[in-house]
Design a protein around this motif. Structure first.
Motif, PDB file in Angstrom:
ATOM      1  N   LEU A 153     -30.830  15.879 -67.223  1.00 13.53           N
ATOM      2  CA  LEU A 153     -31.456  14.574 -67.073  1.00 13.53           C
ATOM      3  C   LEU A 153     -31.205  13.788 -68.345  1.00 13.53           C
ATOM      4  CD1 LEU A 153     -33.410  12.537 -65.682  1.00 13.53           C
ATOM      5  CD2 LEU A 153     -35.272  13.732 -66.873  1.00 13.53           C
ATOM      6  N   ARG A 154     -30.583  12.617 -68.208  1.00 11.02           N
ATOM      7  CA  ARG A 154     -30.289  11.754 -69.361  1.00 11.02           C
ATOM      8  C   ARG A 154     -31.126  10.477 -69.234  1.00 11.02           C
ATOM      9  NH1 ARG A 154     -25.573  12.659 -72.174  1.00 11.02           N
ATOM     10  NH2 ARG A 154     -25.137  10.438 -72.380  1.00 11.02           N
ATOM     11  N   VAL A 155     -32.048  10.292 -70.159  1.00 10.65           N
ATOM     12  CA  VAL A 155     -32.901   9.103 -70.178  1.00 10.65           C
ATOM     13  C   VAL A 155     -32.393   8.197 -71.300  1.00 10.65           C
ATOM     14  CG1 VAL A 155     -35.244   8.221 -70.355  1.00 10.65           C
ATOM     15  CG2 VAL A 155     -34.837  10.497 -69.373  1.00 10.65           C
ATOM     16  N   HIS A 156     -31.978   6.987 -70.951  1.00  9.04           N
ATOM     17  CA  HIS A 156     -31.262   6.124 -71.874  1.00  9.04           C
ATOM     18  C   HIS A 156     -32.197   5.165 -72.624  1.00  9.04           C
ATOM     19  CE1 HIS A 156     -27.248   7.385 -70.540  1.00  9.04           C
ATOM     20  NE2 HIS A 156     -27.820   7.521 -69.355  1.00  9.04           N
ATOM     21  N   GLN A 157     -31.661   4.608 -73.697  1.00  8.80           N
ATOM     22  CA  GLN A 157     -32.416   3.635 -74.483  1.00  8.80           C
ATOM     23  C   GLN A 157     -32.768   2.413 -73.626  1.00  8.80           C
ATOM     24  OE1 GLN A 157     -33.519   3.983 -77.477  1.00  8.80           O
ATOM     25  NE2 GLN A 157     -32.241   5.473 -78.552  1.00  8.80           N
ATOM     26  N   PRO A 158     -33.870   1.711 -73.959  1.00  5.84           N
ATOM     27  CA  PRO A 158     -34.291   0.568 -73.135  1.00  5.84           C
ATOM     28  C   PRO A 158     -33.244  -0.538 -73.024  1.00  5.84           C
ATOM     29  CG  PRO A 158     -36.054   1.241 -74.617  1.00  5.84           C
ATOM     30  CD  PRO A 158     -34.842   2.015 -75.026  1.00  5.84           C
ATOM     31  N   PHE A 159     -32.350  -0.640 -74.013  1.00  5.80           N
ATOM     32  CA  PHE A 159     -31.371  -1.730 -73.978  1.00  5.80           C
ATOM     33  C   PHE A 159     -30.118  -1.388 -73.158  1.00  5.80           C
ATOM     34  CE2 PHE A 159     -30.898   0.542 -78.083  1.00  5.80           C
ATOM     35  CZ  PHE A 159     -29.635   1.098 -77.896  1.00  5.80           C
ATOM     36  N   VAL A 160     -30.028  -0.184 -72.606  1.00  9.99           N
ATOM     37  CA  VAL A 160     -28.872   0.200 -71.795  1.00  9.99           C
ATOM     38  C   VAL A 160     -29.120  -0.261 -70.356  1.00  9.99           C
ATOM     39  CG1 VAL A 160     -27.454   2.099 -70.952  1.00  9.99           C
ATOM     40  CG2 VAL A 160     -28.382   2.158 -73.286  1.00  9.99           C
ATOM     41  N   SER A 161     -28.205  -1.056 -69.823  1.00  5.59           N
ATOM     42  CA  SER A 161     -28.417  -1.667 -68.514  1.00  5.59           C
ATOM     43  C   SER A 161     -27.950  -0.765 -67.375  1.00  5.59           C
ATOM     44  CB  SER A 161     -27.661  -3.001 -68.430  1.00  5.59           C
ATOM     45  OG  SER A 161     -26.258  -2.765 -68.396  1.00  5.59           O
ATOM     46  N   ARG A 162     -28.481  -1.033 -66.219  1.00  2.00           N
ATOM     47  CA  ARG A 162     -28.063  -0.308 -65.014  1.00  2.00           C
ATOM     48  C   ARG A 162     -26.594  -0.568 -64.724  1.00  2.00           C
ATOM     49  NH1 ARG A 162     -27.791  -1.563 -59.488  1.00  2.00           N
ATOM     50  NH2 ARG A 162     -28.133   0.252 -58.100  1.00  2.00           N
ATOM     51  N   GLN A 163     -26.150  -1.807 -64.919  1.00  6.23           N
ATOM     52  CA  GLN A 163     -24.758  -2.156 -64.651  1.00  6.23           C
ATOM     53  C   GLN A 163     -23.805  -1.348 -65.528  1.00  6.23           C
ATOM     54  OE1 GLN A 163     -27.238  -4.340 -65.106  1.00  6.23           O
ATOM     55  NE2 GLN A 163     -27.381  -5.136 -62.998  1.00  6.23           N
ATOM     56  N   ARG A 164     -24.178  -1.169 -66.783  1.00  5.16           N
ATOM     57  CA  ARG A 164     -23.308  -0.392 -67.659  1.00  5.16           C
ATOM     58  C   ARG A 164     -23.280   1.076 -67.229  1.00  5.16           C
ATOM     59  NH1 ARG A 164     -20.374   0.445 -72.090  1.00  5.16           N
ATOM     60  NH2 ARG A 164     -20.768   2.382 -73.209  1.00  5.16           N
ATOM     61  N   LEU A 165     -24.413   1.642 -66.913  1.00  2.00           N
ATOM     62  CA  LEU A 165     -24.455   3.049 -66.510  1.00  2.00           C
ATOM     63  C   LEU A 165     -23.611   3.281 -65.260  1.00  2.00           C
ATOM     64  CD1 LEU A 165     -28.196   3.980 -67.113  1.00  2.00           C
ATOM     65  CD2 LEU A 165     -26.219   4.583 -68.512  1.00  2.00           C
ATOM     66  N   LEU A 166     -23.703   2.382 -64.300  1.00  2.00           N
ATOM     67  CA  LEU A 166     -22.908   2.529 -63.085  1.00  2.00           C
ATOM     68  C   LEU A 166     -21.417   2.426 -63.396  1.00  2.00           C
ATOM     69  CD1 LEU A 166     -25.079   0.453 -60.591  1.00  2.00           C
ATOM     70  CD2 LEU A 166     -24.733   2.937 -60.563  1.00  2.00           C
ATOM     71  N   ALA A 167     -21.054   1.521 -64.317  1.00  2.00           N
ATOM     72  CA  ALA A 167     -19.647   1.371 -64.679  1.00  2.00           C
ATOM     73  C   ALA A 167     -19.129   2.618 -65.380  1.00  2.00           C
ATOM     74  CB  ALA A 167     -19.468   0.136 -65.558  1.00  2.00           C
ATOM     75  N   VAL A 168     -19.934   3.186 -66.272  1.00  3.15           N
ATOM     76  CA  VAL A 168     -19.518   4.404 -66.981  1.00  3.15           C
ATOM     77  C   VAL A 168     -19.398   5.568 -65.996  1.00  3.15           C
ATOM     78  CG1 VAL A 168     -20.181   6.083 -68.739  1.00  3.15           C
ATOM     79  CG2 VAL A 168     -20.456   3.641 -69.185  1.00  3.15           C
ATOM     80  N   GLN A 169     -20.274   5.610 -65.007  1.00  5.82           N
ATOM     81  CA  GLN A 169     -20.146   6.646 -63.973  1.00  5.82           C
ATOM     82  C   GLN A 169     -18.828   6.493 -63.217  1.00  5.82           C
ATOM     83  OE1 GLN A 169     -23.614   6.558 -61.465  1.00  5.82           O
ATOM     84  NE2 GLN A 169     -24.943   7.511 -62.997  1.00  5.82           N
ATOM     85  N   ASP A 170     -18.429   5.256 -62.925  1.00  7.20           N
ATOM     86  CA  ASP A 170     -17.145   5.033 -62.253  1.00  7.20           C
ATOM     87  C   ASP A 170     -15.990   5.552 -63.111  1.00  7.20           C
ATOM     88  OD1 ASP A 170     -18.279   3.883 -60.019  1.00  7.20           O
ATOM     89  OD2 ASP A 170     -18.013   1.821 -60.724  1.00  7.20           O
ATOM     90  N   VAL A 171     -16.084   5.339 -64.416  1.00  3.56           N
ATOM     91  CA  VAL A 171     -15.037   5.841 -65.316  1.00  3.56           C
ATOM     92  C   VAL A 171     -14.997   7.364 -65.272  1.00  3.56           C
ATOM     93  CG1 VAL A 171     -14.349   6.059 -67.745  1.00  3.56           C
ATOM     94  CG2 VAL A 171     -15.042   3.835 -66.831  1.00  3.56           C
ATOM     95  N   ARG A 172     -16.146   8.004 -65.329  1.00  3.49           N
ATOM     96  CA  ARG A 172     -16.182   9.467 -65.296  1.00  3.49           C
ATOM     97  C   ARG A 172     -15.612  10.004 -63.989  1.00  3.49           C
ATOM     98  NH1 ARG A 172     -22.309   9.719 -66.463  1.00  3.49           N
ATOM     99  NH2 ARG A 172     -22.155  11.775 -65.515  1.00  3.49           N
ATOM    100  N   ARG A 173     -15.907   9.333 -62.877  1.00  6.26           N
ATOM    101  CA  ARG A 173     -15.314   9.759 -61.603  1.00  6.26           C
ATOM    102  C   ARG A 173     -13.799   9.599 -61.639  1.00  6.26           C
ATOM    103  NH1 ARG A 173     -19.558   6.483 -59.588  1.00  6.26           N
ATOM    104  NH2 ARG A 173     -21.338   7.683 -58.829  1.00  6.26           N
ATOM    105  N   GLY A 174     -13.339   8.493 -62.238  1.00  6.86           N
ATOM    106  CA  GLY A 174     -11.902   8.275 -62.335  1.00  6.86           C
ATOM    107  C   GLY A 174     -11.216   9.342 -63.168  1.00  6.86           C
ATOM    108  N   LEU A 175     -11.872   9.778 -64.242  1.00  6.04           N
ATOM    109  CA  LEU A 175     -11.310  10.840 -65.069  1.00  6.04           C
ATOM    110  C   LEU A 175     -11.302  12.166 -64.315  1.00  6.04           C
ATOM    111  CD1 LEU A 175     -13.012   9.976 -68.499  1.00  6.04           C
ATOM    112  CD2 LEU A 175     -10.633   9.559 -67.836  1.00  6.04           C
ATOM    113  N   ALA A 176     -12.393  12.444 -63.583  1.00  5.54           N
ATOM    114  CA  ALA A 176     -12.458  13.688 -62.809  1.00  5.54           C
ATOM    115  C   ALA A 176     -11.376  13.715 -61.737  1.00  5.54           C
ATOM    116  CB  ALA A 176     -13.842  13.835 -62.181  1.00  5.54           C
ATOM    117  N   ASN A 177     -11.086  12.563 -61.133  1.00  2.00           N
ATOM    118  CA  ASN A 177     -10.047  12.495 -60.107  1.00  2.00           C
ATOM    119  C   ASN A 177      -8.660  12.777 -60.691  1.00  2.00           C
ATOM    120  OD1 ASN A 177     -11.880  11.882 -58.080  1.00  2.00           O
ATOM    121  ND2 ASN A 177     -11.615   9.670 -58.283  1.00  2.00           N
ATOM    122  N   GLN A 178      -8.508  12.582 -62.016  1.00  2.00           N
ATOM    123  CA  GLN A 178      -7.241  12.888 -62.675  1.00  2.00           C
ATOM    124  C   GLN A 178      -7.189  14.329 -63.192  1.00  2.00           C
ATOM    125  OE1 GLN A 178      -5.524   9.687 -65.247  1.00  2.00           O
ATOM    126  NE2 GLN A 178      -7.448   8.619 -64.803  1.00  2.00           N
TER     127      GLN A 178
END
Length: 288
Positions: A14-39
């Motif tokens: 479970l990763r609980v992020h700082q208050p200034f980290v936005s939902r949009q950024r977290l979703l984008a970083v998740q997309d990057v991680r999926r892209g790396l896993a697909n490679q």
């Protein structure tokens, strides 16, 4: 930058992020991680909870990811040689991704202009302590030197980078595969920043700050060559000129920002050895 809780029974983190980290950024970083896993890269992948991969935890955004058993290599030149090759592999994979990622609000370095804006706050915060004030004066002089050697981002190749490559975040699985962790600093930045950050962390771990003049600097070109081989790229002449000042900027970034922290006097006092590295690199810009 996040509170990480390993949930052993579930095999999750479970990763609980700082208050200034936005939902949009977290979703984008998740997309990057999926892209790396697909490679084929080994990265923690997001897990759904209540049909969402990002959810609220009190007043912060949080996420669940699978736990990947791993080991951290001991800080040796051999380990860092392996790490630089792993960084090249990661950069090659990141370059294949055409994804927009909101910029993080924090980084591990800053250009000289930002450092100069922060300096007055730090100088004021430590003016009552003779030793810390002396470090602050040294810091201002080094920032001026950095400004004369700095190459702006517009003159350097840029791409998505991890932002915090170190032996804490680039590890090995129990099967011996490379695992990439903690993408909290992921950003579109000068590629050379990633190498400079990794070098600064390495030099701190290997004692290169205590006596920079005695460090085996001839190892650095071999680390860079290993990176180039796996990244399938050659550093440009501009990047080679930028490597020393960008590495020197890391200690200056931390020290310049100390005035905004809870104990600026003690923190700035502790920076003196690390600032020796900046001073030496700025005095020997071709050493790397």
């Amino acid at each position: 930058m996040s509170l990480n809780v390993r949930l052993d029974a579930a095999g999750l983190v479970l990763r609980v992020h700082q208050p200034f980290v936005s939902r949009q950024r977290l979703l984008a970083v998740q997309d990057v991680r999926r892209g790396l896993a697909n490679q084929g890269l080994v990265v923690p992948t997001p897990v759904h909870w209540n049909n969402a991969t990002v959810f609220r935890c009190r007043n912060r955004w949080a996420e669940l990811e699978e736990y990947l058993p791993h080991e951290r290599l001991a800080p040796t030149l051999g380990s860092y040689s392996w790490m630089f090759r792993a960084m090249g592999t990661l950069h090659y994979a990141l370059k294949q991704l055409d994804l927009a990622v909101p910029r993080p609000l924090v980084a591990t370095y800053a250009p000289p202009g930002s450092l100069r804006r922060w300096l007055p706050v730090t100088e004021t915060a430590v003016q009552g302590d003779t030793e810390a004030a002396d470090v602050a004066r040294r810091l201002r002089a080094l920032v001026q030197q950095l400004r004369r050697q700095w190459l702006p981002a517009t003159e350097l190749p840029m791409q998505l980078v991890h932002g915090d490559v170190s032996l804490s975040n680039v590890c090995r699985t129990v099967e011996g595969r490379t695992v990439y962790l903690d993408f909290g600093f992921l950003a579109w930045r000068p590629r050379i920043h990633e190498l400079a950050h990794a070098l600064a962390k390495m030099l701190l771990a290997l004692g290169g700050c205590r006596a920079p003049e005695s460090f085996s600097w001839e190892h650095i070109p071999r680390l860079v060559e290993g990176y180039e081989a796996t990244a399938n790229v050659r550093l440009t002449p501009a990047e080679r000129r930028a490597l020393a000042p960008y590495t020197a900027s890391e200690p200056l970034y931390a020290a310049s920002f100390d005035g905004f922290t809870e104990n600026p006097v003690e923190k700035l006092r502790s920076r003196r050895p690390f600032l020796q590295l900046s001073a030496w690199l700025l005095a020997h810009p071709t050493a790397l």
